[in-house]
Each structure stands twice: as C-alpha cells, then as structure tokens.
Design a protein around this motif. Structure first.
Motif, short mmCIF file in Angstrom:
data_model
loop_
_atom_site.label_atom_id
_atom_site.label_comp_id
_atom_site.label_asym_id
_atom_site.label_seq_id
_atom_site.Cartn_x
_atom_site.Cartn_y
_atom_site.Cartn_z
N ASN A 171 37.98 36.83 41.65
CA ASN A 171 38.05 35.73 40.72
C ASN A 171 36.78 35.80 40.01
OD1 ASN A 171 39.67 32.94 40.33
ND2 ASN A 171 40.61 34.15 42.10
N SER A 172 35.74 36.15 40.85
CA SER A 172 34.20 35.90 40.42
C SER A 172 34.09 37.26 39.69
CB SER A 172 33.24 35.78 41.44
OG SER A 172 33.42 36.33 42.51
N ALA B 176 39.26 30.19 48.11
CA ALA B 176 38.95 31.46 47.15
C ALA B 176 38.43 31.11 46.12
CB ALA B 176 40.15 32.39 47.08
N THR B 177 39.09 30.08 45.43
CA THR B 177 38.60 29.81 43.95
C THR B 177 37.04 29.17 43.90
OG1 THR B 177 40.81 29.38 43.46
CG2 THR B 177 39.28 28.92 41.75
N ALA C 5 38.81 35.57 46.18
CA ALA C 5 37.29 35.22 45.64
C ALA C 5 36.52 36.09 45.15
CB ALA C 5 36.48 34.62 46.98
N LEU D 100 34.96 29.56 46.40
CA LEU D 100 34.09 30.35 46.81
C LEU D 100 33.52 31.32 45.72
CD1 LEU D 100 34.99 32.31 50.12
CD2 LEU D 100 32.85 31.40 49.59
N SER D 101 34.49 31.53 44.76
CA SER D 101 34.29 32.36 43.61
C SER D 101 33.08 31.62 42.70
CB SER D 101 35.41 32.73 42.81
OG SER D 101 36.04 31.68 42.16
#
Ligand code: C5P
Length: 390
Positions: free
Chosen positions: A24-25, A335-336, A21, A338-339
């Motif tokens: 990704n961000s 995770a994605t 996460a 969350l990002s």
C-alpha cells in the motif's frame, strides 16, 4: 459493550498484513513519484498503466487457475499462501484432483485443463464480475489523478475514507450491522480526513501542497489539491462498492479465486481499452499518441517508474484478492492504517515533506479511528475495516 469489545485482542501480525501494508505505501509513493518527477508533457499514460495492470494480473491469475484446474488446490495454494500467510484453501471444490499419473499423456492433460478452465471462466455467472471490473478500472484511473495531485502521505490518509464507503455498502448490500463504537469510529475517520484536507486545501494549486512537499524528489508538476481530493473521494466510492460486490460474488457463489480474477481482468479490458481508443481517435493527448501511432504512443514516456507502479499494483491486486477471500477482513484495515505511517515516514525522507501540526493531528485521528473501528467481537461475524477489499 465497549469493555467487551476492547478485551478482544487484535489479530496477530502476519506476513499477509505486512505484505499488504508495504504494498500500500510503496504504491502511494512510487505512483506519486512516477507522476510528478517528469513535466506534464512527458507524463506517461495512466490509461496504459491501468491496462497493463489488468493484462499482467489477468495473465498471472490465468497461470494459477490453469495449474489449479488440473492439479487441484494445493499446488498454487501452498506456494502463494505461504508467501502471503494465508491458509492453503485455493481451488474450487469442483476441481478434480487430476494427478499426472492419472493423465494419459501430457497433451491430453493440457487439453483437459484448458477445456475445464474455459468452462469455468465462461461460466453462466461470469457476467457478475463485470460490475466490480468496471468499478475497479474507474478506481484505478482515479488513483492516478489523486496521486498526481496530492503528496503520497495526504493521498494515503484521505484514501482511508474508503473505510466509510465500504462500511456503508456493507450495511446496504450485505445487511451487515455495525457496533455503535464503529459508527463513532467512522465519524472520527471523517473528521480526521477533514483536518488533513483543510490544511492541504489551503495550499492547493501549488507545487508544495499543504506545505508538505519541498523541492526534493524532483517534482516538476503543479499539484491541484482540490482535484486530488475529488478523485480520492470518487475512488473511495468505487473501492467500497467494488469491494463489497466482489466479496458478495466470491462468498455467495462457488468458484476458484484465480478464475474469478481472470473474469475480473477480462471484463476490465473493455473499459480499459475504450478510453485509450477514443482518445487516440481524437488525438488530443500528445503524451498518448506522440504522433507515432497508437501502439508506440501507448507507451510514450512509459519508463521504469511507470513499470514499477504497474508491478506494485499487480502484486497488490493479487494480495487484495487473497485478503478478500481468506482474511478475516480485519487484517486489511490494519495493513492500510500501517501503510499511512509508512508513507508518512517515507514522504518525510524522500520528498522532504514538512511535518505540519494539522497533518499530524488528522493522521493521528484517522489511525485511532481505524483502531477503534477494528475493536469488534469476531464471533458475531461483523466485517472489519476494509471488508470486501475496500
Ligand atoms: O483500494 P482498494 O483496496 O479498494 O484497492 C483494491 C485494488 O485491488 C484495486 O486496484 C483493484 O483493481 C485490485 N483488485 C484486484 N483483484 C481483485 C480485487 C481487487 O486486482 N480480485
């Protein structure tokens, strides 16, 4: 059916989830900043960045594969897995457990490892990695186009469409079956992205797309939202296909994960280098050549933010590979999503992004759709969001 599905608790948060996460961000934000913080004539070459990504990732994977080739799975497995929160299962079943005590001399051990590694890397089935390799190179280039033309948060939300393509390719290629709630979730995902897109599209071709991005963050570049969205759409397509294909190869054939990564990077080199050489031959791009020859031109304006972008992407590639191999796939989706929240909050803080109602509404729909998609019983073996790394 729905009640049964929602009774299944989501997987507990893990280090791997958080790692992915944050990665990704961070990638969305740093890549965006690296592209818009300088005027176009001083932009670094995205092609060089993609090439560096593959060389570094391939190099790191080669070191891991080399260690595994001689020492067996636990050496790299324990260290990398503890960092990423996965089970230590690295190494192919065929890896001989050569301890240092059983090797006759250091050189003999090294030569044996190199030979074994070479046999594995250039095994007859290595060509299978050429397809995801080419697709990932295209995708990684498209990401730069998207990040150059969309603000970080809009890019993140739109990029969620890869869930749709991943699901589509999983149904087509892996013959996966989706629950009705998952189809509904996919519909809402498309609607959510559409809502974000409409309001950004209304303000396209401006340096403040969607009213998001203010003067903060040192933006010098005009953003073209339509171009950005087209790039995201294409990247979602390649993400889904490459991810599912890579998953098929990983899970249907034996082989060490790191060897597969090396093969992936090796096959990436041709599509990475070809456009650079072509563009260098035609010399249309002053950013690339800068009149100082290919070598130096490649790294023209390749500053600290460009290297930071590459580093985050290298790390992300390694984490993604582990998630595809060891995760129950559902983690990647969480995770994605969350990002999205992380990029959103960071964009408000870093780029003075103005919060508009359509953006919040669209993001909320995407997040809920993501959550709904992941409410599935694991026992029937359905792939989760982001299955296959998409
Ligand atoms: O957005 P998505 O999850 O599809 O991105 C996957 C990323 O992970 C791509 O940048 C791809 O190059 C990278 N990757 C990798 N090694 C793998 C699988 C994916 O570097 N084995």
């Amino acid at each position: 059916r729905f009640i049964a599905v929602t009774n299944i608790p989501p997987p507990p948060p893990s280090r791997r989830l958080i790692t992915l996460a944050v990665q990704n961000s961070a990638l969305a934000i740093v890549m965006h900043y690296s592209r818009v913080s300088t005027p176009p004539e001083r932009a670094y070459s995205a092609g060089t960045a993609v090439l560096m990504n593959e060389i570094l990732k391939g190099g790191i994977s080669l070191v891991f594969a080399f260690v595994n080739a001689g020492a067996g799975a636990p050496v790299i497995g324990s260290s990398a897995s503890s960092l990423l929160g996965s089970t230590p299962m690295l190494g192919s079943a065929s890896s001989p457990m050569l301890g240092s005590s059983s090797e006759k001399g250091v050189m003999g051990g090294v030569v044996r490892r190199v030979r074994k590694l070479a046999r594995e890397v250039f095994s007859p089935d290595c060509w299978k990695l050429s397809i995801p390799a080419i697709l990932y190179v295209i995708q990684n280039n498209l990401q730069y186009v998207a990040a150059s033309n969309l603000d970080a948060a809009t890019f993140q939300v739109s990029y969620q469409m890869k869930i749709l393509t991943t699901a589509g390719f999983s149904v087509l290629l892996l013959k996966k079956k989706l629950l009705s709630t998952q189809w509904i979730a996919l519909l809402f995902l498309a609607i959510g992205v559409g809502v974000v897109q409409i309001q950004s599209g209304c303000n396209s071709n401006s340096s403040s797309p969607g009213g998001h991005e203010g003067a903060g963050g040192g933006d010098h570049t005009t953003l073209h939202a339509t171009k950005g969205f087209l790039a995201v759409a294409a990247a979602c397509f390649t993400s889904g296909l490459a991810g599912v294909y890579f998953e098929m190869v990983l899970k249907n054939t034996p082989g060490d994960l790191w060897v597969r990564n090396v093969q992936l990077s090796l096959f990436s080199l041709v599509p990475c280098v070809a456009p650079i050489l072509l563009s260098s031959a035609r010399n249309p791009n002053p950013n690339l050549n800068a009149g100082v020859g290919v070598g130096a031109g490649l790294f023209a304006h390749f500053g600290v933010w460009a290297w930071a972008t590459v580093a985050i992407q290298v790390f992300g590639g390694l984490v993604t590979a582990m998630v595809i191999k060891y995760s129950d796939n559902i983690l990647k989706g969480f995770a994605t999503s969350l990002s999205i929240v992380m990029s959103f909050m960071a964009s408000v803080y870093l780029f003075e992004m103005r919060i508009s109602f359509p953006f919040v509404l669209g993001s909320a729909i995407v997040l809920n759709a993501t959550w709904l998609y992941n409410q599935q019983p694991r026992r029937i073996g359905l792939g989760g969001l982001g299955m296959g790394g998409g």
